[in-house]
Design an enzyme around this catalytic site. Structure first.
Site, PDB file in Angstrom:
ATOM      1  N   HIS A 169      -8.696  20.026  34.441  1.00 30.02           N
ATOM      2  CA  HIS A 169      -7.339  19.932  33.893  1.00 30.02           C
ATOM      3  C   HIS A 169      -7.156  18.596  33.194  1.00 30.02           C
ATOM      4  O   HIS A 169      -7.891  17.652  33.420  1.00 30.02           O
ATOM      5  CB  HIS A 169      -6.281  20.121  34.982  1.00 30.02           C
ATOM      6  CG  HIS A 169      -6.372  19.144  36.126  1.00 30.02           C
ATOM      7  ND1 HIS A 169      -7.436  19.114  37.004  1.00 30.02           N
ATOM      8  CD2 HIS A 169      -5.543  18.158  36.539  1.00 30.02           C
ATOM      9  CE1 HIS A 169      -7.238  18.171  37.911  1.00 30.02           C
ATOM     10  NE2 HIS A 169      -6.105  17.558  37.648  1.00 30.02           N
ATOM     11  N   ALA A 170      -6.160  18.553  32.324  1.00 30.53           N
ATOM     12  CA  ALA A 170      -5.760  17.299  31.692  1.00 30.53           C
ATOM     13  C   ALA A 170      -4.242  17.208  31.810  1.00 30.53           C
ATOM     14  O   ALA A 170      -3.618  18.033  32.487  1.00 30.53           O
ATOM     15  CB  ALA A 170      -6.210  17.256  30.237  1.00 30.53           C
TER      16      ALA A 170
END
Lengths: 89, 150
Positions: free
Chosen positions: B70-71
């Site tokens: 994820h970011a």
């Protein structure tokens, strides 16, 4: 007691850490507020007693007086419980 | 989007089963391609997920064999959602005891709230030691939906 669950972004890993920490703390009978957050926010937070993070991120944390707990396996509740109990009890 | 069911976080386009990747970068790129195919995020978000590991290390490998790529929430996320990649051959992330990784979930969030219920439901699955292995046996989306819905 305030515990910060910390990951790079504050939306994934840290949230999972918080969920499992809440579960474990309840079992241990420890009352604590656990908040999920990102590294930058954690590093400017001074009112937490414990920073809870995953292995690899602890070196990025500037914890001040807070104790850093690094967790290898987020879903191993025994590891989480042992490390939290050792730090708090 | 209703989010009381974990299956709603995924779509047929975002679930990539028994794929091959030669590196952790390729594994995350696959997870990103699932998000793009489902209309959840752009290619730039995939790059951001890879950069997150380059910057902060493989901390996204949070359980044996399992990574949550994820970011940050950004304009590159069109709506919150998840993707799933299972790898026929696992890859190394440099994540110690949790290596090698054979399941990657890609997560895209628009804020700190909307995806939380789905993440909670995913956590309830991941707490079961056999969950990651059960995903490796999957060969179709319908069966995946069955597994995560009960």
């Amino acid at each position: 007691m305030k515990i910060l669950a910390v990951c790079g972004e504050g939306i994934g890993t840290s949230v999972l850490l918080k969920m499992n920490a809440d579960r474990v703390l309840k079992r241990l009978g420890i009352e604590a507020l656990v908040e999920a957050t990102d590294i930058e926010t954690a590093n400017t937070t001074r009112d937490a007693q414990i920073f809870l993070t995953t292995a690899g991120l602890q070196d990025k944390l500037v914890a001040g007086a807070a104790e850093i707990i690094a967790i290898d396996k987020v879903f191993d509740l025994e590891e989480l419980s042992d490390k939290l109990a050792a730090a708090i009890l | 989007m209703p989010n009381g069911n974990l299956a709603n976080a995924f779509s047929a386009e975002s679930v990539l089963l028994q794929r091959s990747a030669d590196s952790w970068r390729e594994a995350i790129a696959l997870a990103g391609s699932g998000l793009v195919a489902a209309g959840v995020a752009t290619d730039a978000y995939t790059q951001a997920m890879i950069e997150a590991v380059e910057t902060n290390g493989p901390y996204i490998v949070i359980a044996p064999g399992f990574a949550l790529a994820h970011a940050r929430p950004s304009a590159e996320v069109l709506r919150w959602g998840m993707s799933l990649v299972t790898l026929a051959e696992p890859v190394q992330f440099g994540a110690g005891d949790n290596d090698p990784v054979s399941v990657v979930v890609g997560l895209a969030a628009v804020d700190k709230q909307q995806h939380i219920v789905a993440l909670q439901l995913l956590a309830e699955k991941l707490i079961q030691p056999e969950f990651v292995n059960s995903l490796l046996k999957l060969s179709n989306f319908a069966r995946f939906v069955e597994i995560i819905s009960n």
